[in-house]
Design a protein around this motif. Structure first.
Motif, PDB file in Angstrom:
ATOM      1  N   ASP A 153      -5.150   2.795  -3.641  1.00 16.27           N
ATOM      2  CA  ASP A 153      -3.845   2.279  -4.051  1.00 16.27           C
ATOM      3  C   ASP A 153      -3.923   1.590  -5.410  1.00 16.27           C
ATOM      4  O   ASP A 153      -3.100   1.832  -6.290  1.00 16.27           O
ATOM      5  N   ALA A 181     -10.113   8.291  -0.751  1.00 19.19           N
ATOM      6  CA  ALA A 181      -9.120   8.091   0.308  1.00 19.19           C
ATOM      7  C   ALA A 181      -9.694   8.438   1.676  1.00 19.19           C
ATOM      8  O   ALA A 181      -9.320   7.850   2.692  1.00 19.19           O
ATOM      9  N   SER A 213       0.111   3.792   1.463  1.00 18.52           N
ATOM     10  CA  SER A 213       0.017   4.308   2.828  1.00 18.52           C
ATOM     11  C   SER A 213       0.934   3.553   3.781  1.00 18.52           C
ATOM     12  O   SER A 213       1.062   3.907   4.946  1.00 18.52           O
ATOM     13  N   ASP A 214       1.560   2.463   3.274  1.00 18.22           N
ATOM     14  CA  ASP A 214       2.476   1.636   4.056  1.00 18.22           C
ATOM     15  C   ASP A 214       1.771   0.926   5.211  1.00 18.22           C
ATOM     16  O   ASP A 214       2.391   0.591   6.212  1.00 18.22           O
ATOM     17  N   ASN A 215       0.458   0.689   5.048  1.00 23.35           N
ATOM     18  CA  ASN A 215      -0.314   0.040   6.118  1.00 23.35           C
ATOM     19  C   ASN A 215      -0.620  -1.428   5.863  1.00 23.35           C
ATOM     20  O   ASN A 215      -1.286  -2.071   6.659  1.00 23.35           O
ATOM     21  N   MET A 233      -8.525   2.186   1.576  1.00 20.73           N
ATOM     22  CA  MET A 233      -7.259   2.599   0.988  1.00 20.73           C
ATOM     23  C   MET A 233      -6.817   1.656  -0.126  1.00 20.73           C
ATOM     24  O   MET A 233      -6.117   2.058  -1.057  1.00 20.73           O
ATOM     25  N   SER A 285       0.826  -1.197   0.000  1.00 21.05           N
ATOM     26  CA  SER A 285       0.000   0.000   0.000  1.00 21.05           C
ATOM     27  C   SER A 285       0.865   1.254   0.000  1.00 21.05           C
ATOM     28  O   SER A 285       1.916   1.297   0.642  1.00 21.05           O
TER      29      SER A 285
END
Length: 204
Positions: free
Chosen positions: A141, A132, A59-61, A137, A57
């Motif tokens: 993405d 978003a 968002s790095d989640n 998310m 992602s």
């Protein structure tokens, strides 16, 4: 003991018990069996390395898993594939899609779709930065890695979906339980750059 005093003590104990339960965010309202089932789904998809491609992602989640598909197919109403760029988060897009999750029997439970009896849908318009803010998310993405004409199936783990928040319809019934792994078939029909004066209209 005075009956009045006893009644007050019982009432106080009830309040203490109630608030101690409500305040325990780690356990209250979590369907651990459903959460574990959905985590297992993601693990099984991740193991299908010849079929699904992992994508971290933005968002790095978390990580989503996707593959090309043609479930939705062609539409005479879609814009010709003349755009060779990827949409940016400030752009708008027009998509056709089908969203579902899997119940305990592996049956698809559809919760949203642009499709219907008419297989020549015009799609639905979205502003990506508004998407978003809506919580999914994985949608945001995936769209930023698609070009016009691409159609993908994407598996979105709960941390990139609605997480611990269940989704309800207008009647107050749950349409998507908390901690649900979401699936989408998404076909990107059009990209509308942020600087282009074109109204995005939902045309499902």
């Amino acid at each position: 003991m005075n009956k009045k005093l006893l009644g007050i003590l019982v009432l106080l104990c009830s309040f203490v018990s109630f608030y101690s339960c409500v305040g325990d965010d780690d356990t209250t309202g979590i369907d651990e069996e459903w959460k574990a089932y959905n985590e297992k789904i993601v693990t099984e998809v991740a193991a299908k390395t010849s079929e699904y491609t992992p994508r971290k992602s933005l968002s790095d989640n978390g990580i989503m898993y996707w593959k090309y598909t043609d479930v939705i197919g062609k539409s005479s109403k879609s814009t010709k594939i003349t755009q060779d760029q990827y949409p940016e988060v400030t752009d708008s897009v027009v998509c056709r899609y089908i969203g579902w999750y899997l119940d305990y029997n592996g049956k698809k439970i559809e919760f949203d779709s642009t499709e219907g009896d008419n297989n020549d849908q015009a799609g639905r318009g979205f502003r990506i930065n508004t998407l978003a803010q809506g919580g999914v998310m994985g949608w945001v993405d995936m769209l930023q890695y698609m070009k016009v004409g691409h159609e993908v199936e994407v598996c979105i783990p709960q941390e990139l979906g609605y997480g611990s928040s269940a989704q309800y319809n207008s009647s107050g019934y749950i349409t998507i339980p908390a901690y649900t792994t979401l699936w989408f078939d998404i076909k990107l029909l059009k990209i509308i750059p942020a600087n282009q004066k074109e109204e995005v209209v939902a045309t499902n």
